[in-house]
Motif scaffolding. Structure first.
Motif: not given
Lengths: 342, 343
Positions: A148-157, A246-253, A265-274
């Motif tokens: 599940e996609l919970e949130r999208v973040e787009l920020s720059a500046g 940041r351009f981020a897709l925040e999924f559940e985990d 600049n490549p994509l990063s995949i970050t595991l949540s809660g760790d």
């Protein structure tokens, strides 16, 4: 009007209006480097600037005096401020010449629609849609593989630093630029959002900070409609705060993210809660897509030229991204002069 | 005392404006355009929008400043940079002080960071900075104004990229070996020390001229990391041989070895004529080097090095009469919150 009066076989003759930085860095060299086009002329209000660029690329130099009097071409690139573009679009559409406009496409929704009413052989240089990371985010979202996609973040500046622009630069005049940081930087971010998501985008909340007649920060909460339900999107652009790019897709985990700019600049995949360093992974680029703004521009040019000769115009032109213009228009209309911090 | 900062939207200029104001000084940021002045305007500064390259704008913007700091750098353009400095001297009041921000790169020596292989090969930045130092001296003499060119060391502070260069790689949680001699002078200058240097110039106790400005006394790399990297784990492992600036001999040696050990067609043709004992030694050497290279690659992932770690302590003359940097850091109000990341 859907008429296109130019050649229906590649390569196409392309005229360039605007011999400034963008014309020099992107359009002239890209047009000269791809097989699908040849540079027919360079036009500018500054005759010397037009002559220098035209001479380098061995084509006709034109001093722009009357937008209805440009030389013939199949396509014309408009690398000029959005605030002066309307008469050129009118004149070119009248002659059946396709238009490649720089970003942003239009100052507001009304103008965007009016351009599309004049011609559907038109596009806008939202080249970040062709970035590898943008396409990879699109593929990741479409796959549903992260839940599940919970949130999208787009920020720059970030805190405004050296601008390399003089006091009379068009970006200091909203009548020419269409606005400040929101339209200038926000349009790129939103074009990447619309590449990833097909659905409607609603503006729920918006705040804008204005200094000296220019918007210098904007924050908005959007909702994008998806087949899995609405997804909140937080957009933040600023010249007055240190904020992440940041351009981020925040999924559940899992969070999949990159910087919006910086095609390499490549994509990063970050595991949540760790918090361990080994919980973040870098994704290799997809070789099919661009890792630089110039590459992205070239890919977009190629696709647009194919579109032009296809004879199958789209109601929205070739990806002019009306949703981008709509969102920006709404944020400007709804944003209030408020403190963004906190 | 009114401090005018030309090019106040630079990283250094922005931080100086905030530091001076937080400590009770009257600061006038001077910026070319509204976009560049966005942050400072939003922070409540009364920004003067003026292109100091233009005499009419300079006359209006500098008319009442007691100290004019030139933090602006017009991208390698000698003419524009000269015009900015000349106009600053010309249009500040006669009793004002002008301070130009030069750089230790102007020394034109690779030992202190200049990109050069000799006097004739210095890069544009070094050459323009050195040239403008001369313009400052001429203008100070011509206008009989107190004029100083400060060769700034590596500027560190809340808003400075230099902090990220020094510290960023060790803040990501991986183990870090810092390839610096902890006791070596760092050549850094804190922004508060720069403020102090500017005020020292205005005290009229120091003769006009060109001076090096680093922290007082020079901070070692151990000092820098212990002050800034308080939450990081790191170990100083000393300078790496030619880290980032390997000697020509090292590079040629590496190339020669790579050519000799490569399994090129020529190499294979030649080797068949060697005695077996020699060929065996070459083979074993190849295997040893392969392990050394791969282990070296692995270890290098944790070695944090930047060019500055290898620099020698910059020579003077140093600006005299400056205050000890640690006492400045303790006594000045430093508005870090203005620059803290949001989100």
């Amino acid at each position: 009007m859907d008429s296109y009066a130019g050649s229906t076989t590649l390569p196409l003759d392309v005229g360039l209006v605007g011999a400034g930085n963008i014309g020099q860095m992107f359009h002239a060299p890209v047009i000269a480097s791809i097989d699908e086009a040849s540079l027919a002329y360079v036009a500018d209000v500054d005759g010397d600037r037009a002559a220098a660029l035209a001479d380098f690329y061995d084509c006709e130099a034109v001093v722009v005096d009357d937008e209805t009097d440009l030389p013939d071409s199949d396509v014309t690139a408009l690398a000029i401020p959005v605030g002066v573009r309307a008469p050129y679009v009118d004149a070119l559409a009248e002659r059946g010449i396709a238009v490649f406009a720089e970003k942003p496409f239009a100052v507001n929704t009304e103008e965007h629609r009016s351009f599309l009413d004049r011609t559907r052989y038109v596009t806008c240089n939202y080249m970040r849609r062709y970035y590898s990371k943008t396409r990879q985010l699109e593929a990741i979202w479409a796959s549903g593989g992260f839940g599940e996609l919970e949130r999208v973040e787009l920020s720059a500046g970030g805190i405004a630093g050296a601008t390399n622009r003089g006091p009379d630069h068009y970006q200091m005049d909203p009548a020419l630029s269409g606005g400040g940081i929101l339209i200038e930087v926000g349009c790129h971010l939103l074009s990447q959002l619309t590449q990833v998501f097909d659905g409607d985008i609603a503006v729920d909340e918006a705040d804008i900070v204005v200094e000296n007649g220019l918007d210098v920060a904007a924050r908005a909460r959007l909702t994008v409609s998806t087949g899995d339900g609405p997804v909140p999107v937080d957009v933040h652009v600023s010249l007055i705060e240190s904020i992440p790019s940041r351009f981020a897709l925040e999924f559940e985990d899992t969070t999949v993210s990159s910087t919006p700019a910086g095609g390499d600049n490549p994509l990063s995949i970050t595991l949540s809660g760790d918090d361990r360093p080994s919980s973040s992974f870098t994704v290799d680029h997809d070789p099919e897509w661009a890792t630089s703004a110039r590459q992205g521009t070239a890919l977009l040019w190629r696709d647009f030229l194919e579109y032009v000769v296809s004879g199958e115009p789209d109601p929205n032109g070739f990806r002019t991204e009306p949703r981008v213009t709509d969102v920006i228009t709404q944020i400007y209309e709804r944003g209030t002069d408020a403190v963004i911090r906190g | 005392m009114k401090l005018g900062i030309v090019g106040a939207n630079s990283q250094v200029g922005t931080e100086l404006c905030c530091l001076f104001r937080a400590n009770g000084y009257d600061v006038v940021p001077i910026v070319r355009n509204e976009r560049g002045g966005a942050f400072l305007s939003h922070q409540g500064f009364d920004v003067r929008f003026a292109d100091i390259h233009r005499p009419d704008a300079a006359r209006e913007a500098l008319v009442d400043v007691d100290v004019a700091c030139v933090a602006a750098y017009a991208a390698h353009d000698r003419t524009v940079n000269k015009q900015i400095v000349d106009n600053t001297f010309e249009y500040t009041p006669n009793d004002a002080t002008v301070v130009y921000f030069s750089s230790i790169a102007a020394l034109g020596d690779r030992r202190y960071g200049a990109r050069t292989f000799g006097p004739l090969t210095a890069n544009q930045y070094t050459r323009v900075k050195r040239y403008i130092e001369g313009v400052v001296a001429d203008a100070a003499s011509r206008t009989e104004t107190a004029g100083y060119a400060l060769r700034l060391g590596h500027v560190v502070g809340c808003n400075q990229d230099m902090n990220v260069r020094f510290l960023g790689p060790i803040e990501d949680g991986h183990k870090s070996n810092v390839a610096a001699d902890p006791d070596a002078p760092s050549n850094v200058v804190h922004t508060v020390a720069l403020c102090d240097g500017i005020l020292t110039c205005h005290e009229d106790t120091v003769e006009s001229g060109t001076y090096t400005l680093v922290d007082t006394p020079q901070w070692t790399w151990a000092d820098v990391f212990s002050y800034y990297a308080t939450d990081c784990e790191y170990t100083f492992v000393g300078r790496q041989a030619g880290s980032g600036d390997r000697s020509l001999r090292d590079r040629l040696g590496q190339r020669a070895w790579q050519a000799a050990k490569s399994h090129s067609d020529l190499g294979n043709v030649v080797r068949q004529y060697f005695p077996e004992s020699v060929d065996t030694k070459i083979d074993l050497k190849n295997k040893l080097v392969a392990v050394e290279e791969e282990l070296g690659e692995y270890e290098s992932r944790f070695v944090h090095t930047v060019r500055m770690f290898d620099y020698e302590p910059v020579p003077g003359p140093h600006l005299p009469g400056t205050t000890e940097t640690r006492s400045l850091l303790a006594s000045w109000d430093i508005p870090e919150d203005l620059f803290e990341p949001n989100g």
